[in-house]
Design a protein around this motif. Structure first.
Motif, mmCIF file in Angstrom:
data_model
loop_
_atom_site.group_PDB
_atom_site.id
_atom_site.type_symbol
_atom_site.label_atom_id
_atom_site.label_comp_id
_atom_site.label_asym_id
_atom_site.label_seq_id
_atom_site.Cartn_x
_atom_site.Cartn_y
_atom_site.Cartn_z
ATOM 1 N N ASP A 196 0.858 -1.193 0.000
ATOM 2 C CA ASP A 196 0.000 0.000 0.000
ATOM 3 C C ASP A 196 0.887 1.233 0.000
ATOM 4 O O ASP A 196 2.072 1.160 0.333
ATOM 5 C CB ASP A 196 -0.907 0.014 1.230
ATOM 6 C CG ASP A 196 -2.203 0.783 1.006
ATOM 7 O OD1 ASP A 196 -2.297 1.503 -0.018
ATOM 8 O OD2 ASP A 196 -3.113 0.666 1.842
ATOM 9 N N ARG A 197 0.303 2.343 -0.368
ATOM 10 C CA ARG A 197 0.994 3.622 -0.266
ATOM 11 C C ARG A 197 -0.052 4.707 -0.073
ATOM 12 O O ARG A 197 -1.175 4.616 -0.574
ATOM 13 C CB ARG A 197 1.900 3.892 -1.459
ATOM 14 C CG ARG A 197 1.276 3.879 -2.804
ATOM 15 C CD ARG A 197 2.327 3.792 -3.914
ATOM 16 N NE ARG A 197 3.333 4.828 -3.816
ATOM 17 C CZ ARG A 197 4.620 4.647 -4.180
ATOM 18 N NH1 ARG A 197 5.034 3.497 -4.657
ATOM 19 N NH2 ARG A 197 5.486 5.648 -4.085
ATOM 20 N N VAL A 198 0.329 5.732 0.696
ATOM 21 C CA VAL A 198 -0.575 6.836 1.019
ATOM 22 C C VAL A 198 0.130 8.143 0.691
ATOM 23 O O VAL A 198 1.285 8.340 1.064
ATOM 24 C CB VAL A 198 -0.989 6.821 2.508
ATOM 25 C CG1 VAL A 198 -1.894 8.011 2.824
ATOM 26 C CG2 VAL A 198 -1.689 5.514 2.862
ATOM 27 N N SER A 199 -0.568 9.022 0.001
ATOM 28 C CA SER A 199 -0.010 10.331 -0.357
ATOM 29 C C SER A 199 -0.274 11.352 0.738
ATOM 30 O O SER A 199 -1.328 11.314 1.390
ATOM 31 C CB SER A 199 -0.612 10.817 -1.675
ATOM 32 O OG SER A 199 -0.283 9.945 -2.727
ATOM 33 N N PRO A 200 0.661 12.270 0.937
ATOM 34 C CA PRO A 200 0.451 13.307 1.944
ATOM 35 C C PRO A 200 -0.723 14.224 1.600
ATOM 36 O O PRO A 200 -0.973 14.523 0.430
ATOM 37 C CB PRO A 200 1.763 14.105 1.922
ATOM 38 C CG PRO A 200 2.757 13.202 1.298
ATOM 39 C CD PRO A 200 1.986 12.374 0.322
ATOM 40 N N LYS A 201 -1.412 14.646 2.623
ATOM 41 C CA LYS A 201 -2.466 15.653 2.514
ATOM 42 C C LYS A 201 -2.550 16.323 3.872
ATOM 43 O O LYS A 201 -2.606 15.637 4.906
ATOM 44 C CB LYS A 201 -3.803 15.007 2.153
ATOM 45 C CG LYS A 201 -4.946 16.000 2.007
ATOM 46 C CD LYS A 201 -6.244 15.287 1.668
ATOM 47 C CE LYS A 201 -7.389 16.292 1.544
ATOM 48 N NZ LYS A 201 -8.679 15.607 1.273
ATOM 49 N N ALA A 202 -2.538 17.627 3.903
ATOM 50 C CA ALA A 202 -2.566 18.351 5.176
ATOM 51 C C ALA A 202 -3.754 17.906 6.017
ATOM 52 O O ALA A 202 -4.876 17.777 5.511
ATOM 53 C CB ALA A 202 -2.621 19.853 4.923
ATOM 54 N N ASN A 203 -3.500 17.656 7.293
ATOM 55 C CA ASN A 203 -4.512 17.255 8.271
ATOM 56 C C ASN A 203 -5.025 15.833 8.035
ATOM 57 O O ASN A 203 -6.137 15.495 8.405
ATOM 58 C CB ASN A 203 -5.679 18.245 8.297
ATOM 59 C CG ASN A 203 -6.415 18.247 9.630
ATOM 60 O OD1 ASN A 203 -6.008 17.595 10.596
ATOM 61 N ND2 ASN A 203 -7.521 18.975 9.682
ATOM 62 N N ARG A 204 -4.190 14.988 7.442
ATOM 63 C CA ARG A 204 -4.534 13.573 7.218
ATOM 64 C C ARG A 204 -3.773 12.704 8.219
ATOM 65 O O ARG A 204 -2.569 12.866 8.407
ATOM 66 C CB ARG A 204 -4.184 13.161 5.799
ATOM 67 C CG ARG A 204 -4.191 11.653 5.540
ATOM 68 C CD ARG A 204 -3.947 11.324 4.080
ATOM 69 N NE ARG A 204 -5.151 11.581 3.293
ATOM 70 C CZ ARG A 204 -5.214 11.488 1.971
ATOM 71 N NH1 ARG A 204 -4.119 11.171 1.271
ATOM 72 N NH2 ARG A 204 -6.350 11.726 1.338
ATOM 73 N N LEU A 205 -4.478 11.771 8.847
ATOM 74 C CA LEU A 205 -3.871 10.821 9.773
ATOM 75 C C LEU A 205 -3.880 9.425 9.141
ATOM 76 O O LEU A 205 -4.898 8.989 8.609
ATOM 77 C CB LEU A 205 -4.640 10.783 11.095
ATOM 78 C CG LEU A 205 -4.090 9.818 12.162
ATOM 79 C CD1 LEU A 205 -2.782 10.352 12.741
ATOM 80 C CD2 LEU A 205 -5.115 9.593 13.272
ATOM 81 N N VAL A 206 -2.748 8.736 9.217
ATOM 82 C CA VAL A 206 -2.622 7.362 8.741
ATOM 83 C C VAL A 206 -2.294 6.477 9.943
ATOM 84 O O VAL A 206 -1.375 6.778 10.701
ATOM 85 C CB VAL A 206 -1.517 7.232 7.674
ATOM 86 C CG1 VAL A 206 -1.492 5.811 7.116
ATOM 87 C CG2 VAL A 206 -1.714 8.243 6.560
ATOM 88 N N ILE A 207 -3.051 5.401 10.105
ATOM 89 C CA ILE A 207 -2.885 4.474 11.223
ATOM 90 C C ILE A 207 -2.493 3.117 10.658
ATOM 91 O O ILE A 207 -3.113 2.623 9.709
ATOM 92 C CB ILE A 207 -4.200 4.341 12.028
ATOM 93 C CG1 ILE A 207 -4.680 5.722 12.514
ATOM 94 C CG2 ILE A 207 -4.029 3.384 13.204
ATOM 95 C CD1 ILE A 207 -6.119 5.731 13.015
#
Length: 200
Positions: free
Chosen positions: A157-168
């Motif tokens: 998986d991969r997640v792109s940055p976005k202001a005010n985003r939390l990844v758990i």
């Protein structure tokens, strides 16, 4: 396994947090290798900057105004993930590289924990998750985490940055981040938590 929550903090709290961390007066500390400051990396892009707010193994909460400001956020994350204790919380910053430099795969801790990444600013440079857990060997009574072989890692998986985003995500799976290419910097807060009964 990996959960993403957008608009995690209130608008005003996030705005103030951004103004504090993306500021010339914030005390960033240089790391020659942002993924593992104990290891050398031949690349000139492996460096980054960090700031510790809390470390359970090194005295707990830092006695600073900054640590006090982020404390409500850490408790909010702790409640969201259903944990009982904060293990560590730190801000990380990497700066622009020519091609989204991918840092070394790592785990924050080799034991069971819940890890989170909170993106403070708008940026690029994904967080990448792999299919491996660490191999831990005991050498002279000390637990040593073996380095990951990049050729044996598969991206799950991969997640792109976005202001005010939390990844758990589970803190004992291999992961890494990429430096930005299209923005000056990439600022995040990485924090780890433990649930009652873990590692007992």
């Amino acid at each position: 396994m990996i959960k993403v929550i957008d608009n995690f903090l209130t608008k005003s709290y996030h705005k103030e947090l951004l103004s504090i961390l993306d500021n010339a007066d914030f005390p960033w500390h240089y790391n020659r290798n942002i993924s593992d400051n104990e290891k050398d990396d031949a690349s000139p892009y492996s460096f980054g900057f960090s700031h510790i707010f809390f470390d359970a193994f090194k005295g707990g909460q830092r006695d600073t105004w900054y640590a006090s400001f982020v404390k409500p956020m850490l408790y909010q994350i702790m409640d969201t993930v259903g944990a009982n204790w904060i293990i560590r919380a730190r801000a990380d910053m990497t700066v622009a590289t020519p091609n989204n430099f991918e840092h070394g795969a790592h785990v924050d801790f080799s034991f069971s924990n819940i890890s989170t990444v909170f993106y403070v600013n708008e940026s690029d440079g994904d967080t990448i998750f792999f299919d491996k857990e660490p191999i831990v060997e005991v050498v002279n009574g000390e637990k040593i985490v073996q380095p990951f072989d990049k050729n044996e890692l598969n991206v799950v998986d991969r997640v792109s940055p976005k202001a005010n985003r939390l990844v758990i995500f589970p803190g004992n799976i291999a992961h890494t981040g990429c430096s930005p290419k299209n923005y000056k910097n990439r600022i995040l807060i990485n924090s780890n938590y433990e649930m009652e009964g873990d590692n007992a």
